[in-house]
Design a protein around this motif. Structure first.
Motif, short mmCIF file in Angstrom:
data_model
loop_
_atom_site.label_atom_id
_atom_site.label_comp_id
_atom_site.label_asym_id
_atom_site.label_seq_id
_atom_site.Cartn_x
_atom_site.Cartn_y
_atom_site.Cartn_z
N THR A 179 1.52 -1.32 -0.12
CA THR A 179 -0.30 0.35 -0.04
C THR A 179 0.26 0.99 0.10
O THR A 179 1.70 1.27 0.96
CB THR A 179 -1.50 0.25 0.81
OG1 THR A 179 -1.85 -0.97 0.92
CG2 THR A 179 -2.30 1.08 0.88
N PHE A 180 0.58 2.17 -1.20
CA PHE A 180 1.88 3.43 -1.46
C PHE A 180 0.57 4.38 -1.44
O PHE A 180 -0.08 4.45 -2.56
CB PHE A 180 2.31 2.92 -2.49
CG PHE A 180 3.32 2.15 -2.00
CD1 PHE A 180 2.91 0.52 -2.78
CD2 PHE A 180 4.53 2.07 -1.73
CE1 PHE A 180 3.78 -0.28 -2.35
CE2 PHE A 180 5.30 0.58 -1.33
CZ PHE A 180 4.71 -0.06 -2.00
N TYR A 181 -0.22 4.87 -0.28
CA TYR A 181 -0.84 6.06 -0.46
C TYR A 181 -0.08 7.07 -0.69
O TYR A 181 0.63 7.45 -0.89
CB TYR A 181 -1.55 6.69 0.96
CG TYR A 181 -1.76 5.09 2.11
CD1 TYR A 181 -2.65 4.81 1.99
CD2 TYR A 181 -0.75 4.92 3.23
CE1 TYR A 181 -3.23 3.49 2.85
CE2 TYR A 181 -0.94 4.29 3.64
CZ TYR A 181 -2.35 3.68 4.04
OH TYR A 181 -2.97 1.75 4.45
N GLY A 182 -0.85 8.22 -2.33
CA GLY A 182 -0.93 9.64 -2.55
C GLY A 182 0.41 8.96 -3.35
O GLY A 182 0.40 10.38 -4.02
N PHE A 183 1.11 7.60 -4.08
CA PHE A 183 1.49 7.53 -4.98
C PHE A 183 1.10 8.60 -6.65
O PHE A 183 2.24 9.82 -6.88
CB PHE A 183 2.70 6.50 -5.56
CG PHE A 183 3.71 6.70 -6.75
CD1 PHE A 183 4.31 7.20 -6.73
CD2 PHE A 183 2.20 6.05 -7.94
CE1 PHE A 183 5.02 7.08 -7.95
CE2 PHE A 183 3.54 5.95 -8.80
CZ PHE A 183 4.72 6.71 -8.95
N ASP A 184 0.24 7.90 -7.28
CA ASP A 184 -0.17 8.93 -8.16
C ASP A 184 -0.61 10.22 -7.75
O ASP A 184 -0.05 11.40 -8.98
CB ASP A 184 -1.10 7.69 -8.52
CG ASP A 184 -1.62 6.36 -8.59
OD1 ASP A 184 -0.16 6.17 -10.04
OD2 ASP A 184 -1.77 5.99 -8.72
N GLU A 185 -0.74 10.68 -7.27
CA GLU A 185 -1.43 11.90 -6.81
C GLU A 185 -0.14 13.10 -6.60
O GLU A 185 -0.22 14.25 -6.85
CB GLU A 185 -2.50 12.55 -5.09
CG GLU A 185 -3.66 11.66 -5.71
CD GLU A 185 -3.65 10.20 -5.07
OE1 GLU A 185 -4.55 9.81 -5.48
OE2 GLU A 185 -2.79 9.30 -4.56
N ALA A 186 0.90 12.24 -6.10
CA ALA A 186 2.16 13.59 -5.49
C ALA A 186 2.86 13.49 -7.23
O ALA A 186 2.91 14.46 -7.41
CB ALA A 186 2.60 12.80 -3.96
N LEU A 187 2.73 12.66 -7.45
CA LEU A 187 3.83 12.47 -9.33
C LEU A 187 2.95 13.64 -10.27
O LEU A 187 3.46 14.09 -10.51
CB LEU A 187 3.46 11.14 -9.25
CG LEU A 187 3.95 11.15 -10.64
CD1 LEU A 187 6.09 11.25 -10.74
CD2 LEU A 187 4.60 9.91 -11.50
N ALA A 188 0.94 13.63 -10.01
CA ALA A 188 1.15 14.48 -11.12
C ALA A 188 1.35 15.56 -10.53
O ALA A 188 0.83 16.25 -11.72
CB ALA A 188 -0.66 13.55 -10.52
N ALA A 189 0.58 16.00 -9.55
CA ALA A 189 0.96 17.36 -9.40
C ALA A 189 1.98 18.31 -9.05
O ALA A 189 2.67 18.70 -9.51
CB ALA A 189 0.52 17.29 -7.88
#
Length: 366
Positions: A179-189
């Motif tokens: 479980t890796f919370y926030g990866f997609d959101e952080a990379l996109a941001a």
């Protein structure tokens, strides 16, 4: 007719208690990564008939204080009479809104949003006002000044804006296994913010029309990214997960190496201990820990180049005055920790490779 209010309150209270209880129970559950590394290490020690070693778990490095990172940005004002003339190209309302009481207390993301909208509006004015308009020289100069300031506003947002700064502030909790919370959101941001700076550097003398149109879209998309990263501490959690895994791997490798003589192998020798260790290796390391390590490595490799660009302070090169930031960058962003992580992983795997070879065990066989 009797009131149903007491029943509603009871149902509401019950629901609240249920939510609180669930949150408390979830909070008491041990992190699966912590449990995974501890269990793996303890099983190794048990098979080797020795005591487990205590890992030297260190605190994450602190991200510098806000006051040491904020870059003062010179306020460039437009004469009100001239600004009124900007009604002809739609820029007056934006400037007036920024100069209002609410406009002066915007958070850092909305300040950057304003800068993007302002650049867009300036370009629109330059494109639509008559060529003999007296405002054109002032607008051209103003646009150039604002473009030069954009990296400063971006830096201030990333390092002092609450939602963005939160991504770098120490967060000593490793990701749970799988479980890796926030990866997609952080990379996109962060990739999006990087694109803003890249677009701004296309032409340093004048703002191209396509760049202007993009800026208008970027302004609102920026707020979306701010909202999406808000629930997470992704970068800080990734950094701590790498550090946590490195320290546990080094500890388990040291345990194995210190007791390597106990692992008997060879013709006419009882290899039961080696076989038990092999089972522990496959059951705990290969099944759970190795995929976790691979994902940490992959995510770091994807986001590191973006962070390396964004966490380079605009202006003069770093000096000794900000040693906290320099150390943070060196350890987390420039690759020192990641190199230690990869070395720890490789050393651990090499131990098993030479042990399996010495004991004539085929890798992959259980």
């Amino acid at each position: 007719m009797p009131s149903h209010r007491p029943v509603s309150r009871k149902i509401l209270l019950t629901g609240v208690v249920t939510i609180i209880s669930a949150a408390w129970l979830y909070g008491c559950e041990q992190n699966t990564a912590i449990n995974g590394f501890e269990t793996y290490h303890q099983r190794l020690a048990k098979v080797l008939d020795t005591d487990p070693l205590a890992p030297s778990l260190t605190d994450p490095l602190a991200f510098p204080a806000t006051r040491s990172l904020l870059i003062p940005v010179e306020e460039i004002r437009v004469d009100l009479l001239d600004a009124y003339e900007l009604r002809k190209c739609g820029l007056f309302h934006l400037i007036a809104e920024r100069n209002s009481i609410l406009g002066k207390v915007q958070d850092k993301t909305r300040q950057l949003r304003y800068e993007l909208l302002l650049l867009n509006g300036l370009q629109h004015c330059l494109d639509t006002l008559p060529q003999d308009n007296d405002l054109l020289p002032m607008l051209t100069r103003y646009s150039s000044q604002k473009r030069a300031q954009l990296p400063l506003h971006t830096w201030n947002m990333l390092t002092t804006g609450e939602e963005w700064r939160q991504q770098f502030t120490a967060y000593p909790h490793p990701f749970p296994l799988g479980t890796f919370y926030g990866f997609d959101e952080a990379l996109a941001a962060f990739t999006f913010v990087q694109s803003i700076l890249s677009q701004n550097n296309i032409n340093k003398n004048e703002l191209a029309l396509e760049s202007s149109k993009l800026a208008a879209k970027q302004a609102d998309t920026l707020l979306t990214h701010q909202k999406q990263i808000h629930p997470y501490h992704y970068v800080a959690q990734l950094e701590y997960s790498l550090q946590f895994a490195t320290e546990w791997l080094d500890t388990s490798t040291r345990l194995l190496e210190q007791n390597e003589s106990r692992i008997l192998c060879g013709p006419n020798r009882n290899q039961q201990k080696a076989e038990y260790l092999q089972n522990v290796f496959y059951k705990f390391f290969v099944a759970d820990i190795q995929p976790y390590l691979a994902e940490l490595d992959s995510q770091y490799r994807q986001i590191q180049p973006v962070l390396a660009t964004l966490l380079t302070k605009p202006g003069a090169p770093e000096t000794g005055a900000n040693t906290v930031l320099a150390r943070y960058r060196q350890y987390y962003v420039d690759g020192e920790l990641h190199a230690a992580f990869r070395a720890a992983t490789l050393n651990h795997v090499k131990f098993w490779q030479r042990t399996f070879k010495r004991c004539n065990m085929k890798i992959g066989a259980q």
